[in-house]
Structure formats: C-alpha cells, structure tokens
Design an enzyme around this catalytic site. Sequence first.
Site, PDB file in Angstrom:
ATOM      1  N   LYS A  54       0.845  -1.199   0.000  1.00 45.78           N
ATOM      2  CA  LYS A  54       0.000   0.000   0.000  1.00 45.78           C
ATOM      3  C   LYS A  54       0.880   1.250   0.000  1.00 45.78           C
ATOM      4  O   LYS A  54       0.624   2.211  -0.724  1.00 45.78           O
ATOM      5  CB  LYS A  54      -0.940  -0.010   1.222  1.00 45.78           C
ATOM      6  N   GLN A  98      -4.955  -1.683   9.590  1.00 49.55           N
ATOM      7  CA  GLN A  98      -4.718  -2.974   8.938  1.00 49.55           C
ATOM      8  C   GLN A  98      -5.205  -4.105   9.842  1.00 49.55           C
ATOM      9  O   GLN A  98      -4.775  -4.229  10.985  1.00 49.55           O
ATOM     10  CB  GLN A  98      -3.210  -3.117   8.643  1.00 49.55           C
ATOM     11  N   ASP A 121     -11.207   2.792   4.146  1.00 53.30           N
ATOM     12  CA  ASP A 121     -11.629   1.413   3.906  1.00 53.30           C
ATOM     13  C   ASP A 121     -13.145   1.259   3.909  1.00 53.30           C
ATOM     14  O   ASP A 121     -13.658   0.153   3.750  1.00 53.30           O
ATOM     15  CB  ASP A 121     -11.008   0.500   4.980  1.00 53.30           C
TER      16      ASP A 121
END
Length: 287
Positions: A54, A98, A121
């Site tokens: 990422k 994460q 997200d």
Amino acid sequence: MRAMSDQILDGKALAKTIRNQLRSRLETPADRPPGLAVLMVGDDPASAVYVRNKEKACQKVGIASFGRHFPTETTQGELETAIDALNQDDRVDGILVQLPLPAHLDAIALLHRIRPDKDADGLHPANLGRLVRNEEGLQSCTPAGVMRLLQEYDIDPAGKNAVVIGRSILVGKPLALMLLNANATPTIAHSRTADLAAVTRNADIVVAATGKPGLLTAEMVKPGATVVDVGINKVGDRLVGDVDFDGVREVASFITPVPGGVGPMTVAMLLYNTVWSWEKRMNSGRS
Ligand code: NAD
C-alpha cells in the site's frame, strides 16, 4: 470443453491503469498532496506485506504516507489517541487500520473512531449505511475493486443472478449490496448454506470470498458464468484463491487469477478513495 471466450479479468493491469489516472490527476499543482495513514499493530507477516504494498503504491501515484507501525503490546488507548490525532491532521485524507489486530484489541471500536470522511476502507457504520441506501460515499476497497473489474470488462450485473460466497462485513456483505445497487439479483451463501453447489450453479456471476482454497470447483459453475476469486490463501509456498482455477476456467467465460486479480484492485481502490476524500476536502476549502 473450454467456453468460447475464456477470458482473464486482469486486475493487475487495471490497477496500473487506475494508478496512472490518479497520478495524472495529481499532476495539477495543489496546496498539498493527498495523505494516507495505514496503522499496523504487531508483526503478522502477511499484514506487513500488504502494508508495504500500500505504501509503495502511494509513492507511485504521489500520495503522502503517514503510516505507523505499533508493537504488539500497544493498548487500545494508545491507538485511539493515534487515530484522534490523524482525524485532526489536515494533511491526512485517509486512515486505515490494517486487520487483523492482536486479540487484546477491539478492532470494531477503532474502526468506529475513524472520522467517516477519512474512512479509506469504507467500514465505518456511516459509510456502510450510505451503501445500504445507495448513496455516494467511501466504499470498502475489495468489493469496490470487484465491481470496478466487472465494469472494465463490460460485465453488467443488471438482471443477473449473482452469488457471493462469504458474508463478512469486509467483503461479502458490502459486495452483495453493491451488486444489488447495480440491479443484480444477489444471493449470499456462507458456511451454513445447505447446498452450496445448487446455489452457485444458478449464478451468472459467482464471487468466492471464504479463505477456503479450492472451494469452488467446475461442477459448481454454470457454463459461461463470470467467476471472481477474492480468496488469498497460502498453500505451501504458493498463493491460491478459493477457486479451482484450472478446472473452473474450462467452464467460465471470465475468471480472475490469484494473484493478479482482486488483490491489486483492492490497493487501487484504497488509493482511489484517498484521492476522492482529498478532492472533497480541497474543494470545500478544508486543505
Ligand atoms: P472471513 O473469514 O471474515 O469470512 C469468510 C466467510 O466465508 C464467512 O462468511 C463464512 O461463512 C464463509 N465460509 C467459510 N467456509 C465456507 C464454506 N465451506 N462454504 C461457504 N462459505 C464459507 O473472511 P474475509 O475477510 O471475508 O476474507 C475472505 C477471503 O478473502 C480470505 O481468503 C481473505 O484473505 C481474502 N481477502 C482478500 C482480499 C483481497 O484484496 N483480494 C481482501 C480481503 C480479504
């Protein structure tokens, strides 16, 4: 017999196209670049690879990274303080925690703490609510990546039977809603579904998101169907999906490979979400 137009849905290539589009959007001079903060806790090797990917992808398109790596024993309070600071930081447009987190941490509480307009997200209840209502908003990256891949190959879900195997809040549930919003007739199958093959055989589009290698086999797929494999599983030292690729490609007309299918699209949509939030903030004068 191989279906007439067996075709690979190339997520790797499309992700590159999206990165290039985002990079050219960022070439116009602005007060500041978009900023993304990926928070990682502990030393899970798979998570470390994802986070590195990422950050590398951010660098390629010109997004500034504000990521932090916390030791396993970090407390809930310390992470809340870090999220609060990023929520306030005007250089940051996207925040991502994460997953998975070490067991002593409450992941849901942390996801709820992220400001909805920085929720890269798309997992905050406000953004999930927007998805339920089919309103514009930040959308979960993996299912959004699946939808973008279908769009790229002119696979219009409207009027089609779409089966999503897996009901997680990260993939299965939001994807079923996105397919519904695109006028498909979605079905969600899961570990308690009585006869999975009977359900999948009826599908024009099948998406497997279970984490069970080889779950979807050729006999379970209607000839000519589109098959999307979200699964990422390590078998020995190979990465495989949830679909028996060699068998299923014989009957499907479109299929995603693993790796090189949905995985790169997830990262591309994360970048897309960050730039989207940045543009909104720049346009509203909150640079
Ligand atoms: P999860 O463990 O939260 O959910 C798995 C789902 O699969 C559950 O809803 C369960 O009911 C269903 N399931 C399990 N066994 C089943 C069976 N035998 N038959 C039918 N359904 C079954 O997982 P998740 O977070 O949704 O992730 C699913 C997979 O996708 C994992 O392999 C994960 O690594 C992968 N993943 C990939 C990406 C990507 O970018 N490609 C992103 C997120 C997750």
